[in-house]
Design a protein around this motif. Structure first.
Motif, PDB file in Angstrom:
ATOM      1  N   SER A  86       0.826  -1.213   0.000  1.00  0.00           N
ATOM      2  CA  SER A  86       0.000   0.000   0.000  1.00  0.00           C
ATOM      3  C   SER A  86       0.856   1.258   0.000  1.00  0.00           C
ATOM      4  O   SER A  86       0.480   2.272  -0.593  1.00  0.00           O
ATOM      5  N   SER A  90       0.213   3.755  -2.995  1.00  0.00           N
ATOM      6  CA  SER A  90      -0.273   5.098  -2.670  1.00  0.00           C
ATOM      7  C   SER A  90       0.725   6.163  -3.113  1.00  0.00           C
ATOM      8  O   SER A  90       0.338   7.232  -3.606  1.00  0.00           O
ATOM      9  N   PHE A 106      -8.351   1.999  -2.789  1.00  0.00           N
ATOM     10  CA  PHE A 106      -7.604   1.220  -1.819  1.00  0.00           C
ATOM     11  C   PHE A 106      -8.590   0.449  -0.953  1.00  0.00           C
ATOM     12  O   PHE A 106      -9.327   1.039  -0.164  1.00  0.00           O
ATOM     13  N   THR A 108      -9.676  -1.532   2.006  1.00  0.00           N
ATOM     14  CA  THR A 108      -9.183  -1.692   3.369  1.00  0.00           C
ATOM     15  C   THR A 108     -10.334  -1.755   4.361  1.00  0.00           C
ATOM     16  O   THR A 108     -11.318  -1.016   4.234  1.00  0.00           O
ATOM     17  N   ASP A 172      -5.607  -1.359  -4.915  1.00  0.00           N
ATOM     18  CA  ASP A 172      -4.720  -1.967  -3.921  1.00  0.00           C
ATOM     19  C   ASP A 172      -5.536  -2.746  -2.900  1.00  0.00           C
ATOM     20  O   ASP A 172      -6.605  -2.307  -2.479  1.00  0.00           O
ATOM     21  N   GLY A 173      -5.025  -3.921  -2.513  1.00  0.00           N
ATOM     22  CA  GLY A 173      -5.647  -4.687  -1.430  1.00  0.00           C
ATOM     23  C   GLY A 173      -6.796  -5.566  -1.846  1.00  0.00           C
ATOM     24  O   GLY A 173      -7.773  -5.701  -1.098  1.00  0.00           O
TER      25      GLY A 173
END
Length: 251
Positions: A86, A90, A106, A108, A172-173
């Protein structure tokens, strides 16, 4: 005649019409200007103040995003927990190379409502509307929101291409997606046939892999050195690999 009263409470993001005794046709339009996304401010909360020792990975990301279409549209970065995925993603989102426009999400569970497909659609739609200099689509029913996202993604990719830029969708993730075990995952919504010039970068832990309805990795990931939070460096099975719709992971 008795007096009629009605009221609307709470935040309102679209036109509200309060009327009585209407005769003839009524057309309601929105005077809202182009959308403006503040999602980058959330990305700033995720990004490190300084990214150290990631020059190789940043250069690889930049090379992929700017490479000719023949290299493929997808790249999947994989690494274990706390490897710095991350932080890398980022930082790249906030500091893309010249000629690259990044639309990001992202996934999360640490932030409320940021770990499911609905949030992905809302956040990316807003960023695409801003890029296209359009207002957010009004009165979108749940059944057409995702179609609008896919269409606007293609339009934004074409707009960037006409400007000599490259559009990158970065997610992401993926392993933190609440719906990752079923057909309604974020990964399953990624474009099966990306528009010309579009790049898609995703990251996550090696397990669980994306569901079978999503684009899948098709080559063995390269081994990449990732710095641990303690400042040491460990070789892990991490890296980037191309993948495309319908293809299976290799062992």
């Amino acid at each position: 005649m008795p007096e009629h009263r009605n009221r609307v409470t709470g935040p309102m993001f679209q036109p509200v019409v309060q009327a009585r005794d209407i005769q003839g046709s009524v057309h309601v339009t929105s005077a809202t200007g182009p959308a403006r996304s503040r999602y980058r401010e959330q990305v700033r909360q995720i990004a490190p103040a300084e990214l150290v020792g990631r020059e190789t990975e940043l250069a690889e990301l930049a090379d992929f995003c700017l490479a000719p279409d023949e290299v493929g549209a997808y790249r999947w970065w994989r690494a274990p927990k706390r490897a710095g995925k991350s932080a890398l993603m980022s930082w790249f989102t906030l500091h893309p190379p010249p000629g690259v426009r990044v639309v990001s999400f992202f996934v999360t569970g640490r932030l409320a409502g940021q770990d499911h497909r609905g949030a992905f659609v809302d956040v990316v739609l807003e960023q695409l509307a801003e890029l296209l200099a359009e207002p957010l689509p009004a009165f979108l029913p749940e059944t057409t929101r995702e179609a609008h996202l896919v269409g606007m993604l293609a339009e934004a990719a074409e707009l960037c291409r006409s400007r000599g830029e490259r559009l990158v969708l970065l997610v992401d993730g993926l392993d933190e997606d609440r719906g990752s075990a079923g057909p309604h995952s974020i990964a399953a919504l990624l474009p099966a046939h990306p528009a010309a010039g579009l790049r898609v970068v995703v990251s996550g832990r090696p397990n669980p892999p994306p569901p079978g309805t999503s684009p899948r990795c098709c080559t063995t990931p390269r081994t990449t050195a990732w710095s641990t939070p303690g400042g040491t460096c460990a070789n892990t099975s991490a890296g980037a690999c191309d993948y495309g719709p319908g293809q299976q992971d290799t062992p």
